[in-house]
Write a protein that holds these residues in place. Structure first.
Motif, PDB file in Angstrom:
ATOM      1  N   SER A  80       0.948  -1.116   0.039  1.00  0.00           N
ATOM      2  CA  SER A  80       0.055   0.063   0.098  1.00  0.00           C
ATOM      3  C   SER A  80       0.773   1.272   0.130  1.00  0.00           C
ATOM      4  O   SER A  80       1.931   1.451   0.678  1.00  0.00           O
ATOM      5  N   ASP A  87      -3.753   5.049   7.284  1.00  0.00           N
ATOM      6  CA  ASP A  87      -3.304   3.819   6.665  1.00  0.00           C
ATOM      7  C   ASP A  87      -3.311   2.619   7.389  1.00  0.00           C
ATOM      8  O   ASP A  87      -3.910   1.559   7.160  1.00  0.00           O
ATOM      9  N   LEU A 189      -4.040   5.067  -2.455  1.00  0.00           N
ATOM     10  CA  LEU A 189      -4.837   6.100  -1.368  1.00  0.00           C
ATOM     11  C   LEU A 189      -4.553   7.569  -1.700  1.00  0.00           C
ATOM     12  O   LEU A 189      -3.659   7.764  -2.386  1.00  0.00           O
ATOM     13  N   ALA A 209      -9.292   4.527  -0.301  1.00  0.00           N
ATOM     14  CA  ALA A 209      -8.241   3.550  -0.511  1.00  0.00           C
ATOM     15  C   ALA A 209      -8.750   2.531  -1.882  1.00  0.00           C
ATOM     16  O   ALA A 209      -9.976   2.086  -1.544  1.00  0.00           O
TER      17      ALA A 209
END
Length: 261
Positions: A80, A87, A189, A209
């Motif tokens: 990610s 997050d 994101l 996201a």
């Protein structure tokens, strides 16, 4: 002024909540030291923080495409973008006991948070000893996948980045991909727009996201890296540029970060 007041209200609310939770944190993290109990405490912590952000600041979140991971018959590496502490909370809340994080060793020194991450199975790496760190990461990741069928969550840039910034992607994610022979879910994101790093103010809106691509196992290093970086970076910029609060976007990011997509 309104943003300042609402952000201040969030911090006050969080401080009061932390004080109320403190006895349970001490018992769960330092006395009982059970993984499942630590996961429950983590879930309560994260869910309550999200509710406070919604009520105090007006900040919501929307996750898209994560059903691809949940519906998979095999564990995945979840790679990610990392722009905000949001997050970590969002991914922890989404996957809970079904995933473990790869974190830098320094985070284990943070009171309560570090202990919690350790108990829920986070894989801590010492970046001062890169060769040993990689070996330990792969070993522990294999154990988690084998014993618990866990997804492995990693932030391939190795740190939080500012909105519009791209850091060098580390080889850690590729070495996991190669040695575990697992698919990789590339997650984009735009959390830094609303919950920026090292800033007091939090902004109302909806953090997004999105799982941009599932990269199958078996690619060579360059092919894998190109697909991962392109999926995460182009996806994140797309989410940033689709942001509806143009006046904030221009003042915070700057037009130099706008791209044509």
């Amino acid at each position: 002024m309104k943003l300042l007041v609402r952000s201040f209200l969030f911090y006050i609310s969080f401080a009061l909540f932390f004080i109320l939770l403190l006895p349970f944190l001490v018992i769960a993290l330092y006395v009982v030291r059970d993984r499942r109990l630590a996961q429950c405490v983590s879930k309560v912590w994260t869910q309550t923080t999200c509710v406070m952000m919604e009520r105090c600041v007006g900040l919501h979140s929307r996750l898209e495409g994560f059903e691809k991971i949940h519906q998979s018959s095999v564990p995945m590496i979840i790679a990610s973008k990392h722009q905000s502490i949001w997050d970590v909370g969002a991914l922890e809340l989404e996957f809970g006991e079904k995933a473990v994080f790869v974190i830098k060793k320094e985070l284990k020194r943070i009171p309560f948070f570090g202990r919690m991450m350790t108990l829920i199975g986070a894989i801590a790496i010492d970046r001062k000893k890169p060769v040993h760190a990689i070996q330990e990461m792969i070993k522990k990741a294999k154990e988690e996948v084998s014993k618990n069928h866990s997804h492995i969550i990693i932030f391939p840039e190795g740190r939080r980045t500012a909105v519009g910034e791209k850091a060098d992607y580390t080889d850690g994610v590729y070495l996991l991909y190669k040695n575990l022979n697992m698919p990789v879910a590339a997650v984009a994101l735009n959390s830094g727009l609303y919950w920026p790093r090292r800033r007091f103010l939090k902004y109302p809106g909806t953090i997004e996201a999105k799982v941009m691509e599932i990269i199958p196992p078996g690619l060579d290093r360059d092919s894998f890296r190109d697909r991962l970086v392109n999926a995460i970076e182009s996806g994140s910029l797309e989410l940033i540029n689709s942001h509806t609060r143009h006046e904030y976007r221009e003042s915070y990011i700057g037009k130099k970060h706008e791209v044509a997509l």
